[in-house]
Write an enzyme that holds these catalytic residues in place. Structure first.
Site, PDB file in Angstrom:
ATOM      1  CG  PHE A 286      -3.513  15.751   1.696  1.00 14.03           C
ATOM      2  CD1 PHE A 286      -4.246  14.578   1.622  1.00 14.03           C
ATOM      3  CD2 PHE A 286      -3.124  16.363   0.520  1.00 14.03           C
ATOM      4  CE1 PHE A 286      -4.598  14.019   0.397  1.00 14.03           C
ATOM      5  CE2 PHE A 286      -3.470  15.818  -0.722  1.00 14.03           C
ATOM      6  CZ  PHE A 286      -4.207  14.646  -0.768  1.00 14.03           C
ATOM      7  CB  ILE A 287       1.991  13.647   2.023  1.00 11.13           C
ATOM      8  CG1 ILE A 287       1.461  12.220   2.244  1.00 11.13           C
ATOM      9  CG2 ILE A 287       2.490  14.231   3.334  1.00 11.13           C
ATOM     10  CD1 ILE A 287       2.535  11.261   2.631  1.00 11.13           C
TER      11      ILE A 287
ATOM     12  NE  ARG B 129      -2.831   8.265  -8.763  1.00 13.09           N
ATOM     13  CZ  ARG B 129      -3.410   7.898  -7.611  1.00 13.09           C
ATOM     14  NH1 ARG B 129      -2.675   7.594  -6.568  1.00 13.09           N
ATOM     15  NH2 ARG B 129      -4.721   7.854  -7.520  1.00 13.09           N
TER      16      ARG B 129
ATOM     17  CG  ASP C 214      -5.605   9.066   6.360  1.00 15.57           C
ATOM     18  OD1 ASP C 214      -5.134   9.562   7.380  1.00 15.57           O
ATOM     19  OD2 ASP C 214      -6.439   9.657   5.649  1.00 15.57           O
TER      20      ASP C 214
ATOM     21  CG  ASP D 163      -4.422  10.680  -5.774  1.00 13.58           C
ATOM     22  OD1 ASP D 163      -4.279   9.907  -4.823  1.00 13.58           O
ATOM     23  OD2 ASP D 163      -5.548  11.014  -6.211  1.00 13.58           O
TER      24      ASP D 163
ATOM     25  CD  GLU E 246      -3.012   0.966   0.172  1.00  9.27           C
ATOM     26  OE1 GLU E 246      -2.352   1.596  -0.678  1.00  9.27           O
ATOM     27  OE2 GLU E 246      -4.226   1.146   0.308  1.00  9.27           O
ATOM     28  CG  ASP E 247      -1.013   4.805  -1.449  1.00  2.00           C
ATOM     29  OD1 ASP E 247      -1.714   4.195  -0.612  1.00  2.00           O
ATOM     30  OD2 ASP E 247      -1.521   5.590  -2.279  1.00  2.00           O
TER      31      ASP E 247
HETATM   32  P1  IMP Z   1      -7.684   5.150   4.620  1.00  2.04           P
HETATM   33  O1  IMP Z   1      -8.771   4.213   4.239  1.00  2.04           O
HETATM   34  O2  IMP Z   1      -8.213   6.367   5.329  1.00  2.04           O
HETATM   35  O3  IMP Z   1      -6.560   4.495   5.406  1.00  2.04           O
HETATM   36  O4  IMP Z   1      -7.093   5.766   3.312  1.00  2.04           O
HETATM   37  C1  IMP Z   1      -6.177   5.115   2.555  1.00  2.04           C
HETATM   38  C2  IMP Z   1      -6.158   5.694   1.168  1.00  2.04           C
HETATM   39  O5  IMP Z   1      -6.439   7.111   1.181  1.00  2.04           O
HETATM   40  C3  IMP Z   1      -4.785   5.550   0.589  1.00  2.04           C
HETATM   41  O6  IMP Z   1      -4.649   4.385  -0.163  1.00  2.04           O
HETATM   42  C4  IMP Z   1      -4.652   6.797  -0.255  1.00  2.04           C
HETATM   43  O7  IMP Z   1      -5.159   6.546  -1.545  1.00  2.04           O
HETATM   44  C5  IMP Z   1      -5.531   7.829   0.398  1.00  2.04           C
HETATM   45  N1  IMP Z   1      -4.761   8.745   1.265  1.00  2.04           N
HETATM   46  C6  IMP Z   1      -4.674   8.749   2.612  1.00  2.04           C
HETATM   47  N2  IMP Z   1      -3.895   9.728   3.072  1.00  2.04           N
HETATM   48  C7  IMP Z   1      -3.467  10.388   1.977  1.00  2.04           C
HETATM   49  C8  IMP Z   1      -2.584  11.519   1.793  1.00  2.04           C
HETATM   50  O8  IMP Z   1      -2.038  12.128   2.723  1.00  2.04           O
HETATM   51  N3  IMP Z   1      -2.380  11.884   0.490  1.00  2.04           N
HETATM   52  C9  IMP Z   1      -2.954  11.254  -0.568  1.00  2.04           C
HETATM   53  N4  IMP Z   1      -3.757  10.195  -0.438  1.00  2.04           N
HETATM   54  C10 IMP Z   1      -4.012   9.764   0.825  1.00  2.04           C
HETATM   55 MG    MG Z   2      -4.789   5.207  -2.832  1.00  3.47          MG
END
Ligand code: IMP
Ligand code: MG
Length: 181
Positions: free
Chosen positions: A155-156, A168, A106, A162, A102-103
């Site tokens: 936020f990054i 990206r 969050d 992206d 995963e990238d």
């Molecule tokens: P989560 O479900 O809240 O953990 O979100 C995960 C997904 O949200 C990641 O796979 C990213 O695509 C996106 N995401 C979360 N934080 C960021 C950020 O800081 N920048 C860009 N995309 C983010």
């Molecule tokens: Mg993503």
């Protein structure tokens, strides 16, 4: 390094590409040691994890396979918590040692949803490698097994991450300037 602007938002340099690459090399050595002789199946989460997955996978020094899955949960700079599986998984994960790439983790909802879905297909083992992790943003009990960088709740963008599909392609990671969070 200079600031960058996307959609009227200003971002400043945060993690340089050399530092990202060096950390990925360390993660790859650790994963190689953990999966020596096991033929792990890496599952890269599209689109954001592509640069990380490519750099990591190239440096895995034991036999391994890679495949891709697509999920989506984000619009703008806030997690929506709404997920849908856009592209299913062709490979059979039953009995496999799976490593999800995963990238970023969050709130944790996306990865939890994916890991639970994969667990239902009876893999032998399942671990998660995430380039970035925001522990303070986490809303569920989850921790990636391999983390590149733990970062504050900001936020990054860049290196796969992206803002509405933009940025990206940046080789470095940038953070949204404080007055705009
Ligand atoms: P989560 O479900 O809240 O953990 O979100 C995960 C997904 O949200 C990641 O796979 C990213 O695509 C996106 N995401 C979360 N934080 C960021 C950020 O800081 N920048 C860009 N995309 C983010
Ligand atoms: Mg993503």
């Amino acid at each position: 390094m200079k600031r960058v602007v996307y959609k009227g938002l200003t971002f400043e340099p945060y993690i340089e590409s050399e530092k990202i690459q060096a950390r990925i090399t360390e993660l790859a050595s650790q994963i190689t040691a953990d999966y020596e002789g096991k033929l792990p199946l890496f599952i890269c989460v599209l689109n954001g994890a592509v640069p990380f997955a490519a750099a990591l996978f190239q440096q895995i020094k034991t036999d391994a396979e890679i495949t891709f899955i697509r999920l989506k949960s984000y619009g703008g700079t806030q997690s929506t918590g709404v997920m849908k599986e856009v592209l299913g998984l062709a490979e059979d994960v039953e009995g496999r040692d799976v490593v999800v790439i995963e990238d970023i983790v969050d709130t944790g909802f996306t990865i939890k949803h994916l890991v639970d879905g994969l667990k239902a297909k009876n893999p032998k083992s399942i671990r998660v490698a995430s380039l970035l992790f925001k522990p303070e943003a986490l809303q569920i009990d989850f921790k990636p097994d391999y983390v590149g960088f733990s970062i504050p709740k900001k936020f990054i963008i860049g290196f796969g991450l992206d803002l509405d599909e933009l940025a990206r392609n940046l080789p470095d990671i940038y953070v949204l300037c404080d007055n705009q969070q």
